[in-house]
Write a protein that holds these residues in place. Sequence first.
Motif, PDB file in Angstrom:
ATOM      1  N   TYR A   3     -78.287  39.609 -32.756  1.00 52.64           N
ATOM      2  CA  TYR A   3     -78.398  38.243 -33.307  1.00 52.64           C
ATOM      3  C   TYR A   3     -77.307  38.021 -34.348  1.00 52.64           C
ATOM      4  CZ  TYR A   3     -80.468  34.110 -35.427  1.00 52.64           C
ATOM      5  OH  TYR A   3     -80.685  32.841 -35.897  1.00 52.64           O
ATOM      6  N   ASP A  53     -81.629  26.625 -41.511  1.00 58.43           N
ATOM      7  CA  ASP A  53     -81.397  26.691 -40.070  1.00 58.43           C
ATOM      8  C   ASP A  53     -82.697  27.000 -39.320  1.00 58.43           C
ATOM      9  OD1 ASP A  53     -78.701  27.266 -38.219  1.00 58.43           O
ATOM     10  OD2 ASP A  53     -80.540  28.163 -37.473  1.00 58.43           O
ATOM     11  N   ARG A  54     -82.955  26.228 -38.271  1.00 63.03           N
ATOM     12  CA  ARG A  54     -84.169  26.422 -37.460  1.00 63.03           C
ATOM     13  C   ARG A  54     -84.221  27.815 -36.845  1.00 63.03           C
ATOM     14  NH1 ARG A  54     -83.985  21.364 -34.646  1.00 63.03           N
ATOM     15  NH2 ARG A  54     -82.617  22.472 -33.241  1.00 63.03           N
ATOM     16  N   ASP A  55     -83.068  28.283 -36.348  1.00 67.07           N
ATOM     17  CA  ASP A  55     -83.019  29.610 -35.710  1.00 67.07           C
ATOM     18  C   ASP A  55     -83.349  30.708 -36.721  1.00 67.07           C
ATOM     19  OD1 ASP A  55     -82.265  28.445 -33.304  1.00 67.07           O
ATOM     20  OD2 ASP A  55     -80.141  28.503 -33.826  1.00 67.07           O
ATOM     21  N   GLU A  57     -85.262  30.346 -39.270  1.00 67.65           N
ATOM     22  CA  GLU A  57     -86.710  30.240 -39.510  1.00 67.65           C
ATOM     23  C   GLU A  57     -87.484  31.029 -38.445  1.00 67.65           C
ATOM     24  OE1 GLU A  57     -89.850  26.661 -40.567  1.00 67.65           O
ATOM     25  OE2 GLU A  57     -88.178  26.219 -39.241  1.00 67.65           O
ATOM     26  N   GLU A  58     -87.013  30.960 -37.193  1.00 66.83           N
ATOM     27  CA  GLU A  58     -87.650  31.725 -36.104  1.00 66.83           C
ATOM     28  C   GLU A  58     -87.513  33.226 -36.343  1.00 66.83           C
ATOM     29  OE1 GLU A  58     -89.640  30.572 -33.583  1.00 66.83           O
ATOM     30  OE2 GLU A  58     -89.426  28.776 -34.819  1.00 66.83           O
ATOM     31  N   GLN A  59     -86.312  33.635 -36.765  1.00 59.18           N
ATOM     32  CA  GLN A  59     -86.078  35.062 -37.066  1.00 59.18           C
ATOM     33  C   GLN A  59     -87.011  35.548 -38.179  1.00 59.18           C
ATOM     34  OE1 GLN A  59     -84.025  36.264 -34.302  1.00 59.18           O
ATOM     35  NE2 GLN A  59     -83.411  37.590 -35.966  1.00 59.18           N
ATOM     36  N   LYS A  61     -89.938  34.699 -38.884  1.00 55.71           N
ATOM     37  CA  LYS A  61     -91.340  34.892 -38.465  1.00 55.71           C
ATOM     38  C   LYS A  61     -91.616  36.325 -38.026  1.00 55.71           C
ATOM     39  CE  LYS A  61     -92.065  30.074 -37.182  1.00 55.71           C
ATOM     40  NZ  LYS A  61     -92.009  29.083 -36.100  1.00 55.71           N
ATOM     41  N   LYS A  62     -90.544  37.072 -37.735  1.00 53.00           N
ATOM     42  CA  LYS A  62     -90.717  38.459 -37.287  1.00 53.00           C
ATOM     43  C   LYS A  62     -90.991  39.409 -38.457  1.00 53.00           C
ATOM     44  CE  LYS A  62     -87.395  37.656 -33.548  1.00 53.00           C
ATOM     45  NZ  LYS A  62     -86.031  37.953 -33.072  1.00 53.00           N
ATOM     46  N   LYS A  72     -87.437  27.132 -46.173  1.00 58.79           N
ATOM     47  CA  LYS A  72     -86.503  26.366 -45.329  1.00 58.79           C
ATOM     48  C   LYS A  72     -85.879  25.262 -46.182  1.00 58.79           C
ATOM     49  CE  LYS A  72     -86.026  24.380 -40.720  1.00 58.79           C
ATOM     50  NZ  LYS A  72     -85.335  23.138 -40.932  1.00 58.79           N
ATOM     51  N   HIS A 102     -74.648  34.365 -34.832  1.00 55.12           N
ATOM     52  CA  HIS A 102     -75.524  33.661 -33.896  1.00 55.12           C
ATOM     53  C   HIS A 102     -75.120  32.181 -33.815  1.00 55.12           C
ATOM     54  CE1 HIS A 102     -79.038  32.285 -31.733  1.00 55.12           C
ATOM     55  NE2 HIS A 102     -79.226  31.380 -32.669  1.00 55.12           N
TER      56      HIS A 102
END
Length: 300
Positions: A3, A53-55, A57-59, A61-62, A72, A102
């Motif tokens: 990533y 960045d939305r991406d 934010e997804e990262q 969550k891990k 955010k 990324h």
Amino acid sequence: MEYHRPVLLQESVDALGIKPEGTYVDVTFGGGGHSAEILSRLTTGKLYSFDQDRDAEEQAKKITHPGFTFVKANFRDLKKYLRLYKVKEIDGLLADLGVSSHQFNVPERGFSTRFDGPLDMRMDPQAGITAREVVETYPEEQLHRIFGIYGEVKNARTLARLLVEQRGRRAIETIGDFKQAISSCTPRGKENKYLAQVFQALRIEVNDELKALEEMLEQAAELLKPGGRLAVISYHSLEDRLVKNFIAKGKFFGEVEKDLFGNEIKPLEAVSRKPITPSEEELLQNSRSRSAKLRVAGKK
């Protein structure tokens, strides 16, 4: 594909001198590499990581560490958001000012010259103006200033004039359109370097990056506890100059101010005179790290 490979990972996190119970901020979460390294050194401590960045934010969550909070937001709103979490002071702050690999690798974000895609370049795809709007609507003088100052483009005036001419003839909506529009003033054999400078200029303008950096640094200096650490990784001379000046003088331009007794008034002290740069090994593994400079300061 990875990533995002964090640059100067050990060096920057080591520079923070992590206390296991301390409170830290990573203002550029990105792919989460630096944040994960900080968290691995905390026990009861807290880490607040910012990214718009939305991406990212997804990262985020891990990550399952109980001391971790993802925010955010743009880092220029550092104090405002930390106040929401009742954080008044911190032990250290890390900033990696690079665009994550990324973001470069997703064509529709419009950051990379390697792909065709929309001329966007917004770090927060929900907010602000796009690179297309800059290219299509800014007056020639303003374009000249952006390319000259933010991109350090040698033929900035010619480029601005050409762009205004070309957009009068046809719409410039994609990266392909843009590259074609400026092809006659792109130096042969140096296309990649030239386009990188031009794209950098547009990205800085679209995201108001330099002003945001100034605002973040001033807030960081206020938030740090005495003895707290600031670590900033920059990738081009404009950012590095702002960081260097702020550490050395407590301001971005002009000379350091002094009190009535001749003592310098500045909140930070450089930890090392010269910036830390990537090792040979890192340069071989990650070519994107070649222009990285890490500056470290302590709060007085």
